[in-house]
Each structure stands twice: as C-alpha cells, then as structure tokens.
Design an enzyme around this catalytic site. Structure first.
Site, PDB file in Angstrom:
ATOM      1  N   HIS A 184      -7.611  -0.308   6.104  1.00 17.28           N
ATOM      2  CA  HIS A 184      -7.617  -1.533   5.488  1.00 17.28           C
ATOM      3  C   HIS A 184      -9.145  -1.593   6.568  1.00 17.28           C
ATOM      4  O   HIS A 184      -9.695  -2.399   6.094  1.00 17.28           O
ATOM      5  CB  HIS A 184      -7.021  -2.577   6.293  1.00 17.28           C
ATOM      6  CG  HIS A 184      -7.630  -4.526   6.140  1.00 17.28           C
ATOM      7  ND1 HIS A 184      -7.706  -4.912   5.312  1.00 17.28           N
ATOM      8  CD2 HIS A 184      -7.573  -5.114   7.363  1.00 17.28           C
ATOM      9  CE1 HIS A 184      -8.194  -6.087   5.640  1.00 17.28           C
ATOM     10  NE2 HIS A 184      -8.814  -5.668   7.072  1.00 17.28           N
ATOM     11  N   ASP A 421      -5.548   7.164  -3.942  1.00 16.60           N
ATOM     12  CA  ASP A 421      -4.205   8.154  -3.998  1.00 16.60           C
ATOM     13  C   ASP A 421      -3.879   9.629  -3.817  1.00 16.60           C
ATOM     14  O   ASP A 421      -3.090  10.301  -3.772  1.00 16.60           O
ATOM     15  CB  ASP A 421      -3.432   7.046  -4.679  1.00 16.60           C
ATOM     16  CG  ASP A 421      -2.653   5.855  -5.059  1.00 16.60           C
ATOM     17  OD1 ASP A 421      -2.839   5.620  -3.472  1.00 16.60           O
ATOM     18  OD2 ASP A 421      -3.476   4.653  -5.266  1.00 16.60           O
ATOM     19  N   CYS A 468     -13.831   7.383  -8.483  1.00 15.51           N
ATOM     20  CA  CYS A 468     -14.169   6.317  -7.706  1.00 15.51           C
ATOM     21  C   CYS A 468     -13.000   5.393  -6.575  1.00 15.51           C
ATOM     22  O   CYS A 468     -13.181   4.386  -5.963  1.00 15.51           O
ATOM     23  CB  CYS A 468     -13.268   5.228  -8.843  1.00 15.51           C
ATOM     24  SG  CYS A 468     -11.538   5.492  -9.474  1.00 15.51           S
TER      25      CYS A 468
HETATM   26  C1  PEP Z   1      -7.903   5.532  -5.563  1.00  9.91           C
HETATM   27  O1  PEP Z   1      -6.829   5.539  -5.171  1.00  9.91           O
HETATM   28  O2  PEP Z   1      -8.700   6.196  -5.020  1.00  9.91           O
HETATM   29  C2  PEP Z   1      -8.256   4.118  -6.247  1.00  9.91           C
HETATM   30  C3  PEP Z   1      -9.406   4.129  -6.907  1.00  9.91           C
HETATM   31  O3  PEP Z   1      -7.347   3.739  -6.338  1.00  9.91           O
HETATM   32  P1  PEP Z   1      -6.391   2.237  -4.680  1.00  9.91           P
HETATM   33  O4  PEP Z   1      -7.753   2.392  -4.044  1.00  9.91           O
HETATM   34  O5  PEP Z   1      -7.359   1.041  -5.926  1.00  9.91           O
HETATM   35  O6  PEP Z   1      -5.289   2.702  -5.176  1.00  9.91           O
HETATM   36 MG    MG Z   2      -5.438   4.111  -6.320  1.00 10.02          MG
END
Ligand code: PEP
Ligand code: MG
Length: 536
Positions: A184, A421, A468
């Site tokens: 965070h 993730d 992303c």
């Molecule tokens: C990720 O897992 O990299 C992602 C962009 O999704 P989130 O951070 O929302 O899990």
């Molecule tokens: Mg994710």
C-alpha cells in the site's frame, strides 16, 4: 557522506532530503483502563468518539488519493457498524472505558475472522483508527501529528491508509522498515509522486530530527546525505514525438480517469472496476453500473480502453460479495473464480459494460482477472459474447495460464500481464507480506524471463500483449519490456510522463539490447545495474 546507510527498495526516481519524523503511536492510547461512569454514559462517549473521528478522517482524506480514500471508507464502515458497538457493550458493563471496550471488541471481531493474513492487516488498520478514537476520548495525541511546516521524511514500520491520507506538503519522502514494491505504501507514494524507500531494514533506528537523504534510484537511505550524494536519476532526452510503445493509464474510477485525461496517456490499459465497489455494502443495480461506467468511459483519455471485470477477494475485499473466511485468500476464491458463486453479478457487470460501450462508442476491450485454465478462459469468452462484447482478453497473473496459451488460439484479442500478481504466484510470496518485498522485486530474473515467455507465446497467437502491473511504472523496466516485444504498458496517471519520456528516448535496437542484458542477469540487482549502466 555519513556513516549510516540503509538499503531497501526505491519507489520513484527523484531523491529528497528532510528531517526524520518517526511515526510511532503512544502506548498510552492502547492501555486498558476502567471507568467510574455508567455503561450507558460510556456507550454514548464511544458513539460520539467514533462519529467525530470518522468525520475528521473523511475531511482530512478529501483531497488524498482516490484509492486510499476508498480503502479508508471501507475501514470506517466497519468501525461505524452498530454491530461493533454492540460487541463493545459487555465490556462496558464490566467497567471498561470506551476505548478499552472498543479494542476488546475489535480483538473479538478479529478472532471471529480467523487468521487470514490480509484480514489481520486490515485489523491493524482498524486498530490504528481505534487508537485515534482512544486519543480523542482520553485527551492524548494518538500518534504524533505530522507538522504542517518543515521538510519531513516520514519513517515508520509500515504505513496505513489513515497515515498516508494525512500527508501534506511538508512530507517530502517516506522510509519504511517493512513493505514491498506493491505494498500500500509503495502504491500511494507512487501515486503522490513521493520518493520512498520501502523494506529498509533498520529504518526504525533512525533518530528523530536527523537529516536523511532518501535515494530511490540508489535503493538506499543515507543519514546526513545531501542531494548531491543521490544516485543520479537518469535523464532521458526524447528522440521522437511518440514513445516506442503505447503508454496507457491505470484507473480505478472517475477521478483517476479525469486525471489520466490530463496526461499524454493513449487510453486506459487497466480500469480496476472493483475500486468502485470497495465500500459498497449492496450489489449495484444494472442501471447504477451503466451510469458509473458511462461517466468513466466519457472522461477517460482518448484511445483504447481495457476494462477488467471485478477482481474481488484476497487483497480487495468487496463487502457485497460476502466471500467469507478463507485460510489462504490469495490462493482462494478471487478474480474470475468468483463467477462460479456470483455468476449473476458477473453477467450483470458484462451487460452493463456492453451498454456503456454502446452508449459512448468507445473502443473497449474487456478482460478477466486471475484465470488459470483453458476452461475458465472459454467460459469468460462465451459470457462476453453473450453480452455482445467482442474484444475479449485476459490478465496473465498465474504461471499456469502461461503454459496453456497455445491452446487459446483464435479466442482472445489481447493479453495484459499483471506483474503484481504474477510475481506473488511465481515466487509463492504474498504481495502484501511486509517481509517478502525482495521476492516481489520486479527485476527478479524469474519474473523477467516469464514476461519474455508470454510475449513469445502471444506472438504465436498473433495478439498484442501489454503490461499493467506496477513494474511498468519503472521507466527502465518499461524499456526492457518494449525490447521483449510488449506492445503497450499501462501505469498510474502520475507515472505516465516519466515512462513516456523514457520510451520516446530509445530506439527499438537499444530497447532490445536492454532486454538482453536484463535476461542475462541472475539477480535483481545485476539486472537493474546493467540496464541502468546502459543509460547512465
Ligand atoms: C497485477 O496483478 O499486476 C494487476 C495489475 O492487478 P492488481 O494489482 O489490481 O491485482
Ligand atoms: Mg492482479
């Protein structure tokens, strides 16, 4: 240069110098105390203290980052829940004062929820707010308030959304003992463009008031260091008008979309729809959903928009999807797995997205989070087509889905790699775990080589692949990704300019060379240092 130097993981590229402000909460707010007042009087004190503190927090966070505000709102809803005050009543009857009864009620609440790591971190946030309530009742400062004058580096074990929401102009940098690149603290500091070093062992031994240099490029904190000691931030001189690959923005709602439209982002690479619902206690109706998607689509920057269907569960609890307790929530029912138990919501979300696409005429792709099998992808694809959505993609977040990509030929229009993730599942290292930041370092060779593998498999499928996750917000990594053959990156609106400038300053040949250096490295430090040396 001075003697003390701490190493950690840098967030951002600008360095900062300021005085250490140690954020520790006074033990007095947590003390168990009894009262001479009647239980009814204490109950009324508790209700007033909760209402006053919640109103104060809402006021203070009015201008903070929208995602942080959503998280805070979700916490306040739990604290304001009359159930919690009911749980405090037996303790008041035993003679406890209002704060003591509140802490005991929270402990009881935490026990009911089991030992879920993510939930425990929320309980820690709730206790942080309860400490402030206690401070209000007992007339003591719950924690030192950050001075509004001066130039401060906030030093803490880790920071809660409540604490980051209190940052004003006097805060110029952040150092935390715990936390990782996707914690965070890191996400908020990136959004606020605040230089930070997280996972800095020994941070809490820094002396209040001493001057320190926060050097994110050098992944270090230096006592007594000056800006001239800072690792030179790389300066990229654009060689062309456009970045080598498309740079899009990550958004969570209308405010982010409006912010992103003021940057040079070419569309949106990740619209995290669950952010709209982090504090929703009832399921939004179809019409409500259409209205909120339409306003976001209208406000978003020109270009393609990639919307992700709801990614609730694990680190993103959404109250109206009552997910219940799980032993291991990051490995539990989350992302597209929710479609099994909450199929009606999944269908209504897709119908609402299709209506919003129709109403705005925007060029939109819709993707599913957290898929790991061919069956899941086929079922998502079928649901999208039933709803009239034609550009269907998936996030690459699990190692398993990478292996079955060849079986998805002809089904998908695009892929988007969620490195946050993907790291946690590749390394079996909880992305929120305060002690596992180093395993979630996006320069880890295991992650970089996996990203490269995805690109090769996507080429066989003849579809574009973007990144992303937070890693793409690092300008050097964005160049490495371009060299791998990634066709777009999507980053927080605050990072769009830095990433676009870096990508406009390199040729395809240089990006390729950077990617080969990164692939050849066997440690994250080596990968980062060799690529950096190319541009330093
Ligand atoms: C990720 O897992 O990299 C992602 C962009 O999704 P989130 O951070 O929302 O899990
Ligand atoms: Mg994710």
């Amino acid at each position: 240069m001075s003697a003390t130097e701490l190493t950690g993981i840098g967030v951002g590229s600008r360095a900062a110098v300021g005085e250490v402000f140690l954020l520790e909460t006074s033990d007095a707010v947590y003390e168990h105390q009894s009262t001479k007042h009647s239980p009814a009087e204490e109950a009324s004190v508790l209700a007033t203290a909760i209402a006053t503190t919640a109103a104060g927090i809402r006021d203070e966070s009015a201008t903070s980052d929208p995602t942080a505000r959503e998280i805070l709102e979700a916490l306040l809803i739990i604290l304001e829940d009359p159930e919690l005050q009911e749980m405090a009543k037996p303790y008041l009857s035993e003679g406890d004062d209002a704060p003591t009864a509140l802490f005991k009620a929270l402990d009881e609440f935490a026990e009911l929820m089991g030992d879920d790591e993510e939930f425990l971190s929320r309980v820690a946030d709730l206790r942080g707010i309860a400490a402030r309530i206690s401070g209000w009742v007992r007339g003591i400062a719950a924690g030192p308030s950050i001075p509004t004058e001066g130039t401060w580096i906030i030093v803490a074990e880790d920071l809660t959304p409540l604490e980051t929401s209190q940052f004003g102009d006097s805060v110029v940098g952040v150092v935390t003992e715990l936390g990782g690149p996707t914690s965070h603290t890191a996400i908020i500091c990136r959004a606020l463009s605040l230089p930070a070093v997280v996972s800095a062992k020994g941070a809490m031994t820094l002396t209040p008031g001493e001057s320190v240099l926060v050097d994110p490029e050098g992944n270090r904190v230096v006592s007594g260091g000056t800006l001239s000691d800072a690792t030179q931030a790389l300066t990229f001189i654009p060689q062309s008008d456009a970045p080598l690959i498309t740079v899009r923005a990550n958004i969570g709602g209308l405010e982010d979309a409006t912010h992103a439209a003021k940057t040079s982002a070419r569309g949106v690479g990740l619209f995290r729809t669950e952010v709209l619902y982090l504090s929703a206690s009832r399921e939004p109706t179809l019409d409500e959903q259409v209205a909120s998607y339409v306003e976001v689509l209208k406000a978003a920057p020109a270009g393609k928009i990639i919307i992700r269907t709801i990614d609730a569960g694990s680190d993103k609890p959404v109250p109206f999807l009552a997910l219940g307790h799980e032993e291991n929530p990051a490995l539990g029912v989350r992302g597209f797995r929710l479609a099994h138990d909450f199929g009606d919501f999944q269908k209504s979300q897709l119908a609402a997205l299709a209506a919003a696409i129709d109403a705005t005429g925007r060029d939109v792709g819709v993707m599913a989070p957290m898929v790991s099998t061919v069956e899941e992808v086929k079922s998502f694809h079928a649901l999208c087509h039933e709803a009239g959505i034609t550009q269907v993609g998936i996030m690459i977040e699990t190692p398993a889905i990478i292996q079955v990509l060849p079986d998805l030929k002809g089904i998908l229009s695009f892929l988007s790699i969620g490195t946050n993730d993907l790291s946690q599942y590749l390394f079996a290292a909880d992305r929120m775990h305060p002690q596992l930041g180093a395993l979630n370092n996006p320069w880890q060779p295991g992650l970089l080589r996996s990203v490269k593998q995805v690109v090769e498999k996507a080429q066989d499928l003849d579809i574009p692949v973007g990144v992303c996750g937070e890693s793409a917000a690092n300008p050097l990594l964005s160049i490495v990704f371009a060299g791998f053959g990634i066709s777009s990156v999507s980053v927080a609106p605050s990072a769009v300019e830095a990433v676009s400038t870096a990508l406009a300053s390199v040729s395809q040949k240089q990006a390729k060379q950077a990617s080969l250096l990164a692939l050849a490295a066997s440690t994250p430090a080596e990968a980062e240092a060799t690529v950096r040396a190319m541009f330093g």
